[in-house]
Design a protein around this motif. Sequence first.
Motif, mmCIF file in Angstrom:
data_model
loop_
_atom_site.group_PDB
_atom_site.id
_atom_site.type_symbol
_atom_site.label_atom_id
_atom_site.label_comp_id
_atom_site.label_asym_id
_atom_site.label_seq_id
_atom_site.Cartn_x
_atom_site.Cartn_y
_atom_site.Cartn_z
ATOM 1 N N THR A 26 68.046 69.207 9.008
ATOM 2 C CA THR A 26 69.212 69.267 8.130
ATOM 3 C C THR A 26 70.442 69.773 8.876
ATOM 4 O O THR A 26 71.522 69.171 8.798
ATOM 5 C CB THR A 26 68.919 70.183 6.928
ATOM 6 O OG1 THR A 26 67.741 69.719 6.265
ATOM 7 C CG2 THR A 26 70.078 70.188 5.961
ATOM 8 N N PHE A 29 71.567 67.178 11.647
ATOM 9 C CA PHE A 29 72.156 65.941 11.139
ATOM 10 C C PHE A 29 73.503 66.192 10.465
ATOM 11 O O PHE A 29 74.371 65.309 10.478
ATOM 12 C CB PHE A 29 71.182 65.217 10.219
ATOM 13 C CG PHE A 29 70.223 64.340 10.968
ATOM 14 C CD1 PHE A 29 70.463 63.000 11.119
ATOM 15 C CD2 PHE A 29 69.093 64.879 11.563
ATOM 16 C CE1 PHE A 29 69.592 62.185 11.831
ATOM 17 C CE2 PHE A 29 68.217 64.088 12.269
ATOM 18 C CZ PHE A 29 68.467 62.733 12.410
ATOM 19 N N PHE A 30 73.703 67.366 9.881
ATOM 20 C CA PHE A 30 75.037 67.696 9.383
ATOM 21 C C PHE A 30 76.022 67.840 10.541
ATOM 22 O O PHE A 30 77.167 67.395 10.456
ATOM 23 C CB PHE A 30 75.029 68.978 8.554
ATOM 24 C CG PHE A 30 74.782 68.743 7.096
ATOM 25 C CD1 PHE A 30 75.628 67.943 6.347
ATOM 26 C CD2 PHE A 30 73.706 69.330 6.467
ATOM 27 C CE1 PHE A 30 75.408 67.717 5.012
ATOM 28 C CE2 PHE A 30 73.472 69.118 5.129
ATOM 29 C CZ PHE A 30 74.326 68.308 4.389
ATOM 30 N N ASP A 32 75.786 66.345 13.400
ATOM 31 C CA ASP A 32 76.005 65.003 13.921
ATOM 32 C C ASP A 32 76.910 64.191 12.984
ATOM 33 O O ASP A 32 77.706 63.374 13.445
ATOM 34 C CB ASP A 32 74.671 64.286 14.110
ATOM 35 C CG ASP A 32 74.801 63.015 14.913
ATOM 36 O OD1 ASP A 32 75.599 63.009 15.870
ATOM 37 O OD2 ASP A 32 74.096 62.039 14.597
ATOM 38 N N TYR A 33 76.800 64.426 11.703
ATOM 39 C CA TYR A 33 77.663 63.736 10.740
ATOM 40 C C TYR A 33 79.129 64.091 10.979
ATOM 41 O O TYR A 33 79.996 63.221 10.973
ATOM 42 C CB TYR A 33 77.240 64.114 9.322
ATOM 43 C CG TYR A 33 78.169 63.582 8.253
ATOM 44 C CD1 TYR A 33 78.160 62.237 7.923
ATOM 45 C CD2 TYR A 33 79.047 64.436 7.599
ATOM 46 C CE1 TYR A 33 79.009 61.749 6.942
ATOM 47 C CE2 TYR A 33 79.895 63.959 6.628
ATOM 48 C CZ TYR A 33 79.879 62.612 6.296
ATOM 49 O OH TYR A 33 80.721 62.138 5.337
ATOM 50 N N TYR A 34 79.389 65.365 11.203
ATOM 51 C CA TYR A 34 80.766 65.789 11.453
ATOM 52 C C TYR A 34 81.229 65.464 12.868
ATOM 53 O O TYR A 34 82.397 65.587 13.193
ATOM 54 C CB TYR A 34 80.944 67.277 11.169
ATOM 55 C CG TYR A 34 80.926 67.561 9.697
ATOM 56 C CD1 TYR A 34 81.941 67.090 8.880
ATOM 57 C CD2 TYR A 34 79.889 68.279 9.118
ATOM 58 C CE1 TYR A 34 81.930 67.324 7.523
ATOM 59 C CE2 TYR A 34 79.872 68.515 7.762
ATOM 60 C CZ TYR A 34 80.901 68.026 6.968
ATOM 61 O OH TYR A 34 80.881 68.261 5.613
ATOM 62 N N ASP A 35 80.292 65.052 13.705
ATOM 63 C CA ASP A 35 80.606 64.644 15.077
ATOM 64 C C ASP A 35 80.712 63.124 15.178
ATOM 65 O O ASP A 35 80.737 62.585 16.276
ATOM 66 C CB ASP A 35 79.514 65.154 16.014
ATOM 67 C CG ASP A 35 80.055 65.697 17.294
ATOM 68 O OD1 ASP A 35 81.275 65.863 17.396
ATOM 69 O OD2 ASP A 35 79.234 65.957 18.192
ATOM 70 N N PHE A 36 80.723 62.452 14.035
ATOM 71 C CA PHE A 36 80.841 60.993 13.938
ATOM 72 C C PHE A 36 79.691 60.262 14.621
ATOM 73 O O PHE A 36 79.889 59.284 15.333
ATOM 74 C CB PHE A 36 82.194 60.506 14.483
ATOM 75 C CG PHE A 36 83.363 61.087 13.749
ATOM 76 C CD1 PHE A 36 83.603 60.768 12.444
ATOM 77 C CD2 PHE A 36 84.209 61.977 14.392
ATOM 78 C CE1 PHE A 36 84.676 61.308 11.758
ATOM 79 C CE2 PHE A 36 85.285 62.524 13.722
ATOM 80 C CZ PHE A 36 85.512 62.185 12.395
ATOM 81 N N TYR A 37 78.478 60.757 14.415
ATOM 82 C CA TYR A 37 77.245 60.099 14.865
ATOM 83 C C TYR A 37 77.232 59.808 16.366
ATOM 84 O O TYR A 37 76.890 58.710 16.801
ATOM 85 C CB TYR A 37 77.007 58.804 14.082
ATOM 86 C CG TYR A 37 76.885 59.021 12.604
ATOM 87 C CD1 TYR A 37 75.784 59.684 12.088
ATOM 88 C CD2 TYR A 37 77.866 58.582 11.726
ATOM 89 C CE1 TYR A 37 75.667 59.893 10.724
ATOM 90 C CE2 TYR A 37 77.758 58.792 10.371
ATOM 91 C CZ TYR A 37 76.658 59.442 9.876
ATOM 92 O OH TYR A 37 76.546 59.660 8.540
ATOM 93 N N PRO A 41 69.898 59.858 16.891
ATOM 94 C CA PRO A 41 69.091 60.512 15.850
ATOM 95 C C PRO A 41 67.642 60.753 16.269
ATOM 96 O O PRO A 41 67.025 61.720 15.815
ATOM 97 C CB PRO A 41 69.170 59.560 14.664
ATOM 98 C CG PRO A 41 69.741 58.306 15.154
ATOM 99 C CD PRO A 41 70.435 58.582 16.439
#
Length: 75
Positions: A26, A29-30, A32-37, A41
């Motif tokens: 969790t 991945f949060f 990474d989400y704010y890092d624009f993927y 993964p």
Amino acid sequence: MNKKKHNPSLKRILLLCTVYTFLFITVFFFLDYYDFYIINPYLLLIISFFLGIIVTFIHVKNKKKSRIDAIVNKL
């Protein structure tokens, strides 16, 4: 002096490992989400899994109660 040694069951260890792994997944991945993927993964899953195992080992070795124990008790 008889000290009771509380060895956790295999079920409890697996639940601790699952909860810790899910926690790392969790958080990573949060991030990474704010890092624009940017980060792969699959790499995040592997790192989360290994960190979950390491933290579970440390948790069982230290025998201290935490909030994670309360979550595991509810499962």
